[in-house]
Write a protein that holds these residues in place. Structure first.
Motif, short mmCIF file in Angstrom:
data_model
loop_
_atom_site.label_atom_id
_atom_site.label_comp_id
_atom_site.label_asym_id
_atom_site.label_seq_id
_atom_site.Cartn_x
_atom_site.Cartn_y
_atom_site.Cartn_z
N THR A 45 35.22 22.59 -4.84
CA THR A 45 36.11 23.74 -4.85
C THR A 45 37.36 23.48 -5.70
O THR A 45 37.83 24.38 -6.39
CB THR A 45 36.52 24.14 -3.42
OG1 THR A 45 37.02 22.99 -2.71
CG2 THR A 45 35.32 24.72 -2.67
N GLN A 48 36.27 23.61 -9.39
CA GLN A 48 36.05 24.99 -9.80
C GLN A 48 37.39 25.72 -9.96
O GLN A 48 37.58 26.47 -10.93
CB GLN A 48 35.17 25.70 -8.76
CG GLN A 48 34.62 27.05 -9.20
CD GLN A 48 35.62 28.19 -9.08
OE1 GLN A 48 36.56 28.13 -8.29
NE2 GLN A 48 35.42 29.24 -9.87
N GLN A 49 38.30 25.48 -9.05
CA GLN A 49 39.62 26.11 -9.12
C GLN A 49 40.34 25.72 -10.41
O GLN A 49 41.10 26.51 -10.97
CB GLN A 49 40.46 25.70 -7.91
CG GLN A 49 41.84 26.33 -7.85
CD GLN A 49 42.62 25.86 -6.64
OE1 GLN A 49 42.05 25.42 -5.66
NE2 GLN A 49 43.94 25.95 -6.72
N ASP A 53 32.96 24.79 -14.54
CA ASP A 53 31.76 25.44 -14.00
C ASP A 53 31.04 24.43 -13.13
O ASP A 53 30.59 23.39 -13.60
CB ASP A 53 30.85 25.91 -15.14
CG ASP A 53 31.43 27.13 -15.83
OD1 ASP A 53 31.94 28.02 -15.12
OD2 ASP A 53 31.37 27.19 -17.07
N GLU A 74 29.52 29.98 -2.43
CA GLU A 74 29.26 31.07 -3.36
C GLU A 74 30.48 31.96 -3.54
O GLU A 74 30.69 32.51 -4.64
CB GLU A 74 28.06 31.87 -2.87
CG GLU A 74 26.75 31.08 -2.98
CD GLU A 74 25.57 31.82 -2.40
OE1 GLU A 74 25.78 32.78 -1.61
OE2 GLU A 74 24.42 31.45 -2.72
N ARG A 75 31.30 32.06 -2.51
CA ARG A 75 32.54 32.82 -2.62
C ARG A 75 33.48 32.17 -3.64
O ARG A 75 34.28 32.85 -4.30
CB ARG A 75 33.24 32.90 -1.26
CG ARG A 75 34.55 33.67 -1.24
CD ARG A 75 35.08 33.79 0.17
NE ARG A 75 35.34 32.51 0.77
CZ ARG A 75 36.48 31.83 0.60
NH1 ARG A 75 37.43 32.31 -0.19
NH2 ARG A 75 36.66 30.67 1.19
N HIS A 76 33.35 30.86 -3.80
CA HIS A 76 34.13 30.12 -4.81
C HIS A 76 33.42 30.09 -6.16
O HIS A 76 33.81 29.33 -7.05
CB HIS A 76 34.38 28.69 -4.34
CG HIS A 76 35.41 28.56 -3.26
ND1 HIS A 76 35.11 28.61 -1.92
CD2 HIS A 76 36.76 28.39 -3.34
CE1 HIS A 76 36.22 28.45 -1.21
NE2 HIS A 76 37.23 28.34 -2.05
N ASN A 77 32.37 30.89 -6.31
CA ASN A 77 31.59 30.93 -7.57
C ASN A 77 30.94 29.59 -7.90
O ASN A 77 30.86 29.19 -9.07
CB ASN A 77 32.47 31.41 -8.73
CG ASN A 77 32.96 32.83 -8.55
OD1 ASN A 77 32.19 33.70 -8.16
ND2 ASN A 77 34.24 33.05 -8.79
N ILE A 78 30.49 28.91 -6.87
CA ILE A 78 29.81 27.63 -7.04
C ILE A 78 28.31 27.84 -6.82
O ILE A 78 27.90 28.38 -5.80
CB ILE A 78 30.37 26.58 -6.05
CG1 ILE A 78 31.84 26.27 -6.42
CG2 ILE A 78 29.53 25.30 -6.06
CD1 ILE A 78 32.55 25.43 -5.40
N ASP A 79 27.53 27.41 -7.79
CA ASP A 79 26.08 27.58 -7.76
C ASP A 79 25.48 26.69 -6.66
O ASP A 79 25.76 25.49 -6.60
CB ASP A 79 25.51 27.20 -9.12
CG ASP A 79 24.05 27.52 -9.27
OD1 ASP A 79 23.24 26.88 -8.58
OD2 ASP A 79 23.72 28.42 -10.06
N ARG A 300 36.88 29.77 -19.33
CA ARG A 300 35.81 29.55 -18.37
C ARG A 300 34.48 30.05 -18.97
O ARG A 300 34.42 31.14 -19.49
CB ARG A 300 36.10 30.30 -17.07
CG ARG A 300 35.03 30.08 -16.01
CD ARG A 300 35.34 30.90 -14.78
NE ARG A 300 36.56 30.47 -14.15
CZ ARG A 300 36.65 29.41 -13.34
NH1 ARG A 300 35.57 28.70 -13.09
NH2 ARG A 300 37.78 29.08 -12.79
N THR A 302 30.10 30.45 -18.31
CA THR A 302 29.15 30.72 -17.25
C THR A 302 28.28 29.50 -17.05
O THR A 302 27.79 28.91 -18.01
CB THR A 302 28.27 31.94 -17.60
OG1 THR A 302 29.13 33.06 -17.80
CG2 THR A 302 27.28 32.24 -16.48
#
Length: 305
Positions: A45, A48-49, A53, A74-79, A300, A302
């Motif tokens: 986290t 990602q912050q 990616d 997933e809320r943190h956009n982590i796969d 950033r 994808t």
């Protein structure tokens, strides 16, 4: 900007903070906070912050706790495509903190991590090796780390290690020869060096050199409010900690430091700048304020599957 796989622990944290001085054998009032945690989760986290990616690989059960953890990642956009499922219950961590926020003791249920076998990695290893930066904690079995060490060497992966607890560090020994960096606190580094050589080390630099001799390029030993010791290519570096006026919670401060430093290392910052960014991020975590990335902003991308 880097693409990173965080391979490690993610589970529920239960933090109990005593409102009175605890007395052994007696019930003591406390406040209770339940959050998602784990060294792997904390590192993922923060990375990602900081604009990277990030994907997460770990092992969880088929229970509601696992669903909660995955939704949070997933809320943190982590796969989370590489999460392994097991019939064992998802891990958990319980910590007891004093009134001033310092940890008194903690316990972790890591049965699910110890049961992780190399064979369980087989379905996801091709996915993991597409990304050339791995950040690992030390909660899994040593056999799993031996398997990952072979894959990392074969696919030229950049490996960054962090010791989860003093008694878990020895398990990551197979990864030391391929590691760009290892993070631990002073006691964890001394304990690991002792396990590697059967020698008790009083001097932290001597203990760090033992690990460097195994092939790890840079060794970090944090020392709480005293700062951090860093050994890189035989050079000894000491940096003082950022002062903290009020301690809110120390849980996850070491993970935050390591993640911020790794972010700098992966994104071509000078090492001293990366260390200072890590010390500031750790102080912000301890103080309970927003963690700020002091590096220049980066675009950033994808995450690439």
């Amino acid at each position: 900007m880097a693409e990173i796989y965080c391979i490690g622990s993610a589970h529920l944290d239960i933090i109990l903070t005593f409102t009175n001085k605890p007395a052994m054998g007696h019930t003591t009032p406390a406040t209770v906070v339940k959050t998602v945690g784990g060294v792997g989760y904390n590192m993922a986290t923060v990375l990602q912050q900081f604009g990277n990616d990030v994907a997460f690989a770990g092992v969880m059960g088929y229970d509601t706790e696992a669903e909660h953890v995955i939704k949070d990642l997933e809320r943190h956009n982590i796969d989370c495509a590489a999460v392994i499922r097991s019939t064992t219950n998802t891990g958990s961590y319980t910590a007891f903190h004093s009134q001033d926020g310092e940890m008194v003791m903690a316990a972790i249920d890591i049965a699910i991590y110890n049961q992780l076998t190399p064979q369980m990695f087989n379905p996801i290893i091709s996915q993991l090796t597409k990304i050339k930066n791995w950040v690992l904690d030390s909660n899994f079995s040593q056999q799993s780390y031996s398997y990952l060490a072979i894959a990392a060497k074969a696919h030229h992966i950049n490996v960054y290690l962090t010791i989860s607890s003093i008694y878990e560090g020895e398990k990551i020994t197979p990864l030391l020869p391929v590691a760009q960096a290892l993070f631990g606190n002073v006691e964890e580094i001394k304990y690991l060096a002792n396990k590697l050589t059967n020698i008790e080390y009083e001097n932290i630099w001597d203990a760090m050199q033992v690990i460097a001799d195994r092939g790890t390029e840079t060794v970090f030993a944090t020392d709480g409010a005293n700062g951090v010791y860093v050994l890189v290519a035989g050079q000894q570096i000491y940096r003082a900690a950022v002062p903290v006026t009020k301690v809110i919670c120390v849980n996850g401060a070491g993970d935050t430091f390591a993640a911020a430093v790794i972010d700098g290392m992966l994104n071509n910052q000078q090492l001293l700048d990366s260390i200072d960014a890590g010390l500031l991020a750790a102080a912000q975590k301890i103080s309970g304020v927003a963690i700020i990335n002091t590096s220049k902003s980066r675009p950033r991308l994808t995450f690439r599957h």
